[in-house]
Motif scaffolding. Structure first.
Motif, PDB file in Angstrom:
ATOM      1  N   ALA A 284      96.577  98.629 -17.311  1.00  0.00           N
ATOM      2  CA  ALA A 284      95.301  98.342 -16.941  1.00  0.00           C
ATOM      3  C   ALA A 284      94.738  96.873 -17.117  1.00  0.00           C
ATOM      4  CB  ALA A 284      94.031  99.262 -17.449  1.00  0.00           C
ATOM      5  N   ASP A 285      95.652  96.245 -18.269  1.00  0.00           N
ATOM      6  CA  ASP A 285      95.267  94.872 -18.479  1.00  0.00           C
ATOM      7  C   ASP A 285      96.305  93.808 -17.809  1.00  0.00           C
ATOM      8  OD1 ASP A 285      93.422  95.242 -20.796  1.00  0.00           O
ATOM      9  OD2 ASP A 285      95.131  96.466 -21.346  1.00  0.00           O
ATOM     10  N   GLY A 286      97.320  94.458 -17.035  1.00  0.00           N
ATOM     11  CA  GLY A 286      98.188  93.627 -16.242  1.00  0.00           C
ATOM     12  C   GLY A 286      99.645  93.801 -16.633  1.00  0.00           C
ATOM     13  N   ILE A 287      99.858  94.414 -17.648  1.00  0.00           N
ATOM     14  CA  ILE A 287     101.214  94.369 -18.165  1.00  0.00           C
ATOM     15  C   ILE A 287     101.731  95.683 -17.418  1.00  0.00           C
ATOM     16  CG2 ILE A 287     102.764  94.601 -19.864  1.00  0.00           C
ATOM     17  CD1 ILE A 287     101.356  91.861 -19.871  1.00  0.00           C
ATOM     18  N   SER A 288     102.168  95.653 -16.551  1.00  0.00           N
ATOM     19  CA  SER A 288     102.628  96.841 -15.596  1.00  0.00           C
ATOM     20  C   SER A 288     103.994  97.841 -16.074  1.00  0.00           C
ATOM     21  CB  SER A 288     102.944  96.310 -14.092  1.00  0.00           C
ATOM     22  OG  SER A 288     104.240  95.922 -13.939  1.00  0.00           O
ATOM     23  N   ARG A 289     104.060  98.866 -15.475  1.00  0.00           N
ATOM     24  CA  ARG A 289     105.118  99.729 -16.086  1.00  0.00           C
ATOM     25  C   ARG A 289     106.514  99.066 -15.901  1.00  0.00           C
ATOM     26  NH1 ARG A 289     104.003 105.611 -16.259  1.00  0.00           N
ATOM     27  NH2 ARG A 289     105.919 105.988 -15.539  1.00  0.00           N
ATOM     28  N   ILE A 290     106.724  98.354 -15.001  1.00  0.00           N
ATOM     29  CA  ILE A 290     108.248  97.582 -14.919  1.00  0.00           C
ATOM     30  C   ILE A 290     108.445  96.884 -16.015  1.00  0.00           C
ATOM     31  CG2 ILE A 290     107.898  97.463 -12.531  1.00  0.00           C
ATOM     32  CD1 ILE A 290     107.255  94.113 -12.928  1.00  0.00           C
ATOM     33  N   TYR A 291     107.640  96.695 -16.881  1.00  0.00           N
ATOM     34  CA  TYR A 291     108.186  95.961 -18.244  1.00  0.00           C
ATOM     35  C   TYR A 291     108.356  96.683 -19.407  1.00  0.00           C
ATOM     36  CZ  TYR A 291     105.733  91.729 -15.808  1.00  0.00           C
ATOM     37  OH  TYR A 291     105.667  91.002 -14.983  1.00  0.00           O
ATOM     38  N   GLY A 292     108.344  97.971 -19.094  1.00  0.00           N
ATOM     39  CA  GLY A 292     108.752  99.105 -20.076  1.00  0.00           C
ATOM     40  C   GLY A 292     110.110  99.339 -20.107  1.00  0.00           C
ATOM     41  N   LYS A 293     110.474 100.205 -21.209  1.00  0.00           N
ATOM     42  CA  LYS A 293     111.963 100.867 -20.939  1.00  0.00           C
ATOM     43  C   LYS A 293     113.089  99.737 -21.492  1.00  0.00           C
ATOM     44  CE  LYS A 293     111.121 104.749 -18.129  1.00  0.00           C
ATOM     45  NZ  LYS A 293     111.542 105.546 -16.620  1.00  0.00           N
ATOM     46  N   THR A 349     110.723  90.354 -12.017  1.00  0.00           N
ATOM     47  CA  THR A 349     109.684  89.680 -11.024  1.00  0.00           C
ATOM     48  C   THR A 349     109.496  88.358 -11.349  1.00  0.00           C
ATOM     49  OG1 THR A 349     107.189  90.010 -10.269  1.00  0.00           O
ATOM     50  CG2 THR A 349     107.891  90.452 -12.678  1.00  0.00           C
ATOM     51  N   ILE A 350     108.325  87.797 -10.856  1.00  0.00           N
ATOM     52  CA  ILE A 350     108.099  86.294 -11.115  1.00  0.00           C
ATOM     53  C   ILE A 350     106.716  86.068 -12.004  1.00  0.00           C
ATOM     54  CG2 ILE A 350     109.264  85.870  -9.134  1.00  0.00           C
ATOM     55  CD1 ILE A 350     106.671  85.408  -7.428  1.00  0.00           C
ATOM     56  N   SER A 351     106.629  84.753 -12.243  1.00  0.00           N
ATOM     57  CA  SER A 351     105.661  84.594 -13.082  1.00  0.00           C
ATOM     58  C   SER A 351     104.270  84.596 -12.362  1.00  0.00           C
ATOM     59  CB  SER A 351     105.823  83.088 -13.768  1.00  0.00           C
ATOM     60  OG  SER A 351     105.786  82.003 -12.736  1.00  0.00           O
ATOM     61  N   TYR A 352     104.159  84.133 -11.255  1.00  0.00           N
ATOM     62  CA  TYR A 352     102.932  84.538 -10.292  1.00  0.00           C
ATOM     63  C   TYR A 352     102.425  85.970 -10.434  1.00  0.00           C
ATOM     64  CZ  TYR A 352     104.815  80.341  -7.502  1.00  0.00           C
ATOM     65  OH  TYR A 352     105.333  79.373  -7.019  1.00  0.00           O
ATOM     66  N   GLU A 353     103.307  86.843 -10.204  1.00  0.00           N
ATOM     67  CA  GLU A 353     102.766  88.337 -10.274  1.00  0.00           C
ATOM     68  C   GLU A 353     102.322  88.586 -11.757  1.00  0.00           C
ATOM     69  OE1 GLU A 353     104.114  92.468  -8.658  1.00  0.00           O
ATOM     70  OE2 GLU A 353     105.585  91.446  -9.911  1.00  0.00           O
ATOM     71  N   LEU A 354     103.080  88.080 -12.662  1.00  0.00           N
ATOM     72  CA  LEU A 354     102.595  88.489 -13.973  1.00  0.00           C
ATOM     73  C   LEU A 354     101.208  87.708 -14.347  1.00  0.00           C
ATOM     74  CD1 LEU A 354     102.841  89.572 -16.791  1.00  0.00           C
ATOM     75  CD2 LEU A 354     104.585  87.703 -17.466  1.00  0.00           C
ATOM     76  N   ILE A 355     100.797  86.462 -14.297  1.00  0.00           N
ATOM     77  CA  ILE A 355      99.908  85.905 -14.959  1.00  0.00           C
ATOM     78  C   ILE A 355      98.694  85.981 -13.959  1.00  0.00           C
ATOM     79  CG2 ILE A 355     101.118  83.788 -15.830  1.00  0.00           C
ATOM     80  CD1 ILE A 355     100.544  82.271 -13.560  1.00  0.00           C
ATOM     81  N   THR A 356      98.691  86.316 -12.602  1.00  0.00           N
ATOM     82  CA  THR A 356      97.485  86.756 -11.823  1.00  0.00           C
ATOM     83  C   THR A 356      97.089  88.254 -12.089  1.00  0.00           C
ATOM     84  OG1 THR A 356      98.811  87.147  -9.946  1.00  0.00           O
ATOM     85  CG2 THR A 356      97.933  85.004 -10.044  1.00  0.00           C
ATOM     86  N   ALA A 357      97.920  89.026 -12.568  1.00  0.00           N
ATOM     87  CA  ALA A 357      97.652  90.415 -12.810  1.00  0.00           C
ATOM     88  C   ALA A 357      97.033  90.800 -14.328  1.00  0.00           C
ATOM     89  CB  ALA A 357      98.907  91.204 -13.009  1.00  0.00           C
ATOM     90  N   ILE A 358      96.628  89.732 -14.829  1.00  0.00           N
ATOM     91  CA  ILE A 358      95.768  89.917 -16.329  1.00  0.00           C
ATOM     92  C   ILE A 358      94.347  90.162 -15.916  1.00  0.00           C
ATOM     93  CG2 ILE A 358      95.203  88.890 -18.437  1.00  0.00           C
ATOM     94  CD1 ILE A 358      98.183  89.473 -18.013  1.00  0.00           C
ATOM     95  N   SER A 359      94.069  91.482 -16.316  1.00  0.00           N
ATOM     96  CA  SER A 359      92.858  92.091 -15.931  1.00  0.00           C
ATOM     97  C   SER A 359      91.509  91.024 -16.482  1.00  0.00           C
ATOM     98  CB  SER A 359      92.712  93.463 -16.142  1.00  0.00           C
ATOM     99  OG  SER A 359      92.054  93.672 -17.217  1.00  0.00           O
ATOM    100  N   GLN A 360      90.461  91.553 -15.920  1.00  0.00           N
ATOM    101  CA  GLN A 360      89.245  90.628 -16.478  1.00  0.00           C
ATOM    102  C   GLN A 360      88.746  91.519 -17.682  1.00  0.00           C
ATOM    103  OE1 GLN A 360      87.774  87.807 -14.912  1.00  0.00           O
ATOM    104  NE2 GLN A 360      89.921  87.849 -14.251  1.00  0.00           N
ATOM    105  N   ARG A 361      89.195  92.592 -18.109  1.00  0.00           N
ATOM    106  CA  ARG A 361      88.688  93.048 -19.390  1.00  0.00           C
ATOM    107  C   ARG A 361      89.404  92.298 -20.389  1.00  0.00           C
ATOM    108  NH1 ARG A 361      90.763  99.348 -20.460  1.00  0.00           N
ATOM    109  NH2 ARG A 361      93.039  98.956 -20.916  1.00  0.00           N
TER     110      ARG A 361
END
Length: 368
Positions: A284-293, A349-361
């Motif tokens: 919910a903060d932008g660190i998606s499930r693809i970064y796990g495991k 993935t790429i930096s664009y996707e990661l940094i733009t996903a950081i949620s507004q909370r």
């Protein structure tokens, strides 16, 4: 800066100015520069970023949608703002905020003319988007004659910009494609320039275009990712400074016995006694499930702590078995010590996707 006591995105405006001046040095002083501040300025803070760049001498801004431009105006931004992807329903709002539309199709062109004429406007500035091969938005070269004819029939609009977008300017393997885009844009834009007797800005280069294709620098360049510290190559990354550092803390430490599991669906099962730390951020903060495991890791006291199991909505768990740490210690997700590009690449993935996903909370903290 004091250590984080919560999850926070630090935004370093001095690094932003460094990146701006570096990119500015790559073009002639007569070339204008447009800063792309869409998507909350690539996940940071659009008003803070635009305010700093306006003071530094930026010429234009670009956003994706009208509401983003409205937000800049509400924040006191005065320089021209190009709306790259305006929608029909927002055209009056666009005009009310003195924003410049990108006209990319016959539908949006005729709708904007209709709106402008209803408001009795004269010479309202517009840019035309030409599709040179990205096949996303824009008039095809075959439509240029019709576009010229339509524009000549109205006094409500004035064409002030012509542009297109390079699709692979960071990829040496696609040089032939990029050169074909440049040639297509040059031919189409020259036809438009011949049809009008006033000054019209041409702009084609994005960040990688500025760095890799100086022959494609016309009257203005657009830069997005470069301003935020990423140059799409290892060599250029070393010359730029990431402006964002995502920090959090350790909420709790657990001692897991061999055979026990961690997180949803038991996605991590300990092969040996393991110490884990739970961090207060998740998908919910932008660190998606693809970064796990265990695909990627965070930094704790200078050491990598792999993300284990599935990323939860509000939490991630990391392996700190070999790290001397305590609850309350600071954790670096990405930033100057470890770039967002490296963090993202580990998960494919790429930096664009990661940094733009950081949620507004996530709290933003501006450093200037």
């Amino acid at each position: 800066m004091p250590k984080a006591q919560e999850t926070v995105l630090e935004i370093d405006l001095k690094s932003l100015e460094h990146n701006y001046q570096y990119l500015r040095s790559k073009v002639a002083h007569t070339v204008k520069m447009m800063a792309v501040v869409k998507a909350f300025a690539y996940g940071s803070d659009s008003v803070a970023i635009a305010s700093k760049l306006e003071k530094a001498g930026i010429d234009h801004f670009a956003v994706a949608y009208t509401k983003e431009g409205e937000n800049l105006r509400a924040g006191g931004i005065e320089k021209p703002v190009l709306v790259l992807h305006p929608q029909s329903h927002s055209l009056k709002l666009l005009i009310d905020n003195c924003l410049t539309p990108s006209l990319y199709s016959k539908h949006i062109l005729t709708e904007f003319i209709k709106t402008a004429e209803e408001l009795n406007l004269k010479d309202y500035p517009v840019h035309i988007n030409i599709n040179t091969g990205l096949n996303r938005l824009g008039f095809s070269p075959e439509e240029i004659d019709e576009v010229i004819s339509i524009l000549r029939k109205t006094s409500a609009l004035q064409l002030v910009g012509i542009y297109s977008h390079l699709g692979a300017s960071e990829d040496p393997a696609e040089k032939e494609f990029t050169l074909s885009q440049i040639a297509t844009f040059k031919k189409a834009s020259e036809k438009i320039l011949e049809a009008f007797d006033h000054n019209i800005l041409r702009h084609l280069c994005n960040t990688s275009g500025i760095l890799n294709y100086p022959e494609a620098i016309f009257d203005m360049v657009r830069t997005g990712i470069g301003l935020y510290g990423y140059g799409n190559s290892v060599e250029e990354d070393e010359k730029l400074k990431p402006i964002g550092t995502l920090k959090t803390i350790i909420s709790q430490i657990h001692h897991i016995k061999a055979g026990e599991s961690v997180g949803y669906n038991r996605a991590f099962i300990a092969k040996k006694d393991t110490t884990t730390a739970t961090l207060p951020l998740g998908h919910a903060d932008g660190i998606s499930r693809i970064y796990g495991k265990q695909k990627t890791a965070v930094l704790i006291n200078g050491k990598e702590a792999p993300i284990i199991g599935n990323v939860c909505m509000d939490m991630i768990m990391v392996d700190v078995t070999d790290i001397d740490c305590n609850e309350g210690d600071q954790v670096i997700i990405f930033g100057k010590e470890r770039s967002a590009e490296k963090f993202a690449n580990k998960a494919g993935t790429i930096s664009y996707e990661l940094i733009t996903a950081i949620s507004q909370r996530v709290k933003r903290f501006i450093i200037d």
